[in-house]
Enzyme design. Structure first.
Site, mmCIF file in Angstrom:
data_model
loop_
_atom_site.group_PDB
_atom_site.id
_atom_site.type_symbol
_atom_site.label_atom_id
_atom_site.label_comp_id
_atom_site.label_asym_id
_atom_site.label_seq_id
_atom_site.Cartn_x
_atom_site.Cartn_y
_atom_site.Cartn_z
ATOM 1 N N HIS A 191 3.324 -19.967 -20.913
ATOM 2 C CA HIS A 191 3.977 -19.881 -21.732
ATOM 3 C C HIS A 191 6.365 -20.141 -21.477
ATOM 4 O O HIS A 191 6.649 -20.495 -22.249
ATOM 5 C CB HIS A 191 4.245 -18.763 -22.694
ATOM 6 C CG HIS A 191 3.770 -17.960 -22.079
ATOM 7 N ND1 HIS A 191 2.947 -17.386 -21.036
ATOM 8 C CD2 HIS A 191 4.366 -16.421 -22.610
ATOM 9 C CE1 HIS A 191 3.035 -16.064 -21.758
ATOM 10 N NE2 HIS A 191 4.612 -15.824 -22.015
ATOM 11 N N ASP A 192 5.531 -19.347 -20.182
ATOM 12 C CA ASP A 192 7.116 -18.779 -20.215
ATOM 13 C C ASP A 192 7.915 -19.060 -19.244
ATOM 14 O O ASP A 192 8.737 -18.697 -18.424
ATOM 15 C CB ASP A 192 7.423 -16.815 -20.255
ATOM 16 C CG ASP A 192 7.888 -16.390 -21.255
ATOM 17 O OD1 ASP A 192 8.041 -17.172 -22.264
ATOM 18 O OD2 ASP A 192 7.465 -14.785 -21.478
ATOM 19 N N LYS A 195 11.093 -19.508 -17.931
ATOM 20 C CA LYS A 195 12.677 -18.049 -17.339
ATOM 21 C C LYS A 195 13.007 -18.822 -16.329
ATOM 22 O O LYS A 195 13.544 -17.097 -16.233
ATOM 23 C CB LYS A 195 11.555 -16.737 -17.881
ATOM 24 C CG LYS A 195 11.601 -16.408 -19.672
ATOM 25 C CD LYS A 195 11.561 -15.141 -19.711
ATOM 26 C CE LYS A 195 11.305 -14.873 -21.221
ATOM 27 N NZ LYS A 195 10.338 -13.687 -21.616
ATOM 28 N N HIS A 220 15.266 -21.113 -23.171
ATOM 29 C CA HIS A 220 13.950 -21.400 -21.667
ATOM 30 C C HIS A 220 12.845 -22.111 -21.662
ATOM 31 O O HIS A 220 11.949 -22.417 -21.570
ATOM 32 C CB HIS A 220 13.428 -19.536 -20.846
ATOM 33 C CG HIS A 220 12.490 -18.750 -21.940
ATOM 34 N ND1 HIS A 220 12.789 -18.312 -23.354
ATOM 35 C CD2 HIS A 220 11.179 -18.992 -22.506
ATOM 36 C CE1 HIS A 220 12.097 -17.820 -24.217
ATOM 37 N NE2 HIS A 220 10.827 -17.980 -23.324
ATOM 38 N N HIS A 254 6.367 -21.563 -28.403
ATOM 39 C CA HIS A 254 6.253 -19.861 -28.462
ATOM 40 C C HIS A 254 7.053 -19.543 -28.874
ATOM 41 O O HIS A 254 6.635 -18.022 -29.819
ATOM 42 C CB HIS A 254 5.219 -19.921 -27.983
ATOM 43 C CG HIS A 254 6.049 -19.176 -26.515
ATOM 44 N ND1 HIS A 254 6.890 -19.997 -26.079
ATOM 45 C CD2 HIS A 254 6.398 -17.912 -25.880
ATOM 46 C CE1 HIS A 254 7.275 -19.704 -24.464
ATOM 47 N NE2 HIS A 254 7.494 -18.279 -25.324
ATOM 48 N N HIS A 255 7.743 -19.963 -29.870
ATOM 49 C CA HIS A 255 9.407 -18.888 -30.401
ATOM 50 C C HIS A 255 9.533 -19.514 -31.897
ATOM 51 O O HIS A 255 10.333 -18.718 -31.914
ATOM 52 C CB HIS A 255 10.486 -18.601 -29.147
ATOM 53 C CG HIS A 255 10.106 -17.516 -28.220
ATOM 54 N ND1 HIS A 255 9.846 -16.196 -28.448
ATOM 55 C CD2 HIS A 255 9.794 -17.908 -26.749
ATOM 56 C CE1 HIS A 255 9.467 -16.022 -27.333
ATOM 57 N NE2 HIS A 255 9.765 -16.872 -25.876
ATOM 58 N N ASP A 283 1.794 -12.527 -27.159
ATOM 59 C CA ASP A 283 2.860 -13.009 -26.112
ATOM 60 C C ASP A 283 3.533 -11.238 -26.621
ATOM 61 O O ASP A 283 4.241 -10.359 -25.279
ATOM 62 C CB ASP A 283 3.639 -14.069 -26.432
ATOM 63 C CG ASP A 283 4.837 -14.145 -24.864
ATOM 64 O OD1 ASP A 283 5.055 -13.146 -23.854
ATOM 65 O OD2 ASP A 283 5.731 -14.459 -25.336
#
Length: 347
Positions: A191-192, A195, A220, A254-255, A283
């Site tokens: 998911h990240d 970053k 990101h 996801h954000h 998360d």
């Protein structure tokens, strides 16, 4: 062959190996392909139970499932690892179908030899799932290697995702396919990855972010999707392609927030893919109960209260309800004590 019912004779003409048994699972006919593949003649096989082909490498649960389905009058499909007369292993995909003729029931088993497939080699569904999970884990950790504590966060997100997706599916009777749920679980760890493209001075800043720094960190998801697209273009493994599709949704969305105030596209409600809505909750929850460079770990109850307060705003209310029910049922009030510190900025 004289005693074989005419309706069954046609099956013996198939190119794949065929076994026909009576209702007591005694072989009454096999075809030429069976003889050629296994090395056993029809004279040897007829009258016997097919268990003489077993290698003891097929799980007992497979045979239990087979027996259950046939007893209910249903066809069954699966994979066997059998042995040929020579002792060589014979991996085969098999479909066994009950055939009723008047008052009698017969079972027609059609075996496709997996070693003869044109491309690749056969791996079981369980092996494929585990392989996908490990490949994506290595990919995710390699993208975020700057933070020594990130592996713990990623593995907890994956664990919470697995618990939530199965709990929510059962609670809401969504009838999601197991493959889809497993792909969400596997993809959650990515998911990240975007970053990796954020400057460390922003990612690990101990104090509040400036407006400009917040704008940078909000890029990101786009960076992550760009990374995934480049990676997936070079990895031409069919078993990973569906995971990559789900991973793209997870990374990119996801954000996003239920009320449309998230980023990067301000999607709202059910326009946000389910997989992204699931990862959004787990998360944030793990970030809250973990100690970070800019905050202390929250108590479990405070983190759950945060989810409740933001239900219908930040988060899908149905998923929040499932998550709360799931966590309360486990009664893990002291779980946050086991979480190591991760330096990376969340939320």
């Amino acid at each position: 062959m004289a005693s074989l019912h005419p309706k069954l004779e046609g099956y013996l003409l198939l190119a794949d190996a065929v076994i026909i048994t009576d209702r007591n699972y005694r072989i009454i006919a096999v075809n030429k392909a069976f003889e050629n593949i296994t090395g056993y003649t029809k004279q040897y096989a007829c009258g016997k139970n097919p268990r003489f082909l077993r290698s003891n490498l097929t799980k007992s649960t497979v045979y239990a499932e087979l027996k259950k389905e046939l007893q209910q009058g249903n066809p069954w499909s699966g994979v066997f690892i059998n042995k040929k007369k020579s002792g060589q292993l014979w991996h085969s995909s098999i479909t066994i179908t009950p055939i009723k003729i008047k008052d009698s029931t017969y079972y027609v088993g059609i075996f496709r030899e997996l070693e003869k497939l044109k491309e690749g080699s056969y791996i079981s569904r369980e092996q494929a799932t585990e392989m996908k999970r490990e490949i994506l884990k290595v990919l995710a950790i390699s993208c975020e290697i700057r933070d020594p504590g990130i592996e713990g966060h990623l593995m907890r997100v994956q664990k919470f995702t697995e618990e939530l997706v199965y709990f929510h599916n059962e609670r809401c009777q969504l009838n999601l396919q197991k493959g889809y749920m497993n792909n969400i679980i596997n993809a959650s760890i990515l998911h990240d990855i975007g970053k990796a493209g954020i400057p460390e001075g922003i990612l690990y800043k101990p104090g509040p972010l400036t407006h400009y720094e917040q704008m940078i960190i909000e890029t990101h998801p786009l960076i992550g999707v760009d990374m995934l697209d480049k990676i997936s273009k070079d990895i031409e493994l069919d078993l990973l392609q569906k995971s990559f599709v789900i991973a793209r949704n997870v990374i990119l969305y996801h954000h996003e927030k239920w009320d449309g105030t998230g980023y990067p596209y301000k999607l709202k409600g059910n326009d946000i893919p389910l997989e992204a809505r699931i990862i959004s909750i787990v998360d944030v929850f793990d970030a809250l109960i973990s100690r970070r460079s800019y905050k202390e770990a929250w108590p479990m109850e405070k983190a759950l209260d945060f989810l409740k307060e933001n239900s219908g705003k930040h988060f899908d209310p149905e998923l929040v309800e499932s998550f709360i029910m799931m966590k309360e049922s486990k009664n893990k009030q002291n779980e946050q004590d086991d979480y190591p510190m991760s330096q990376e900025r969340a939320l």
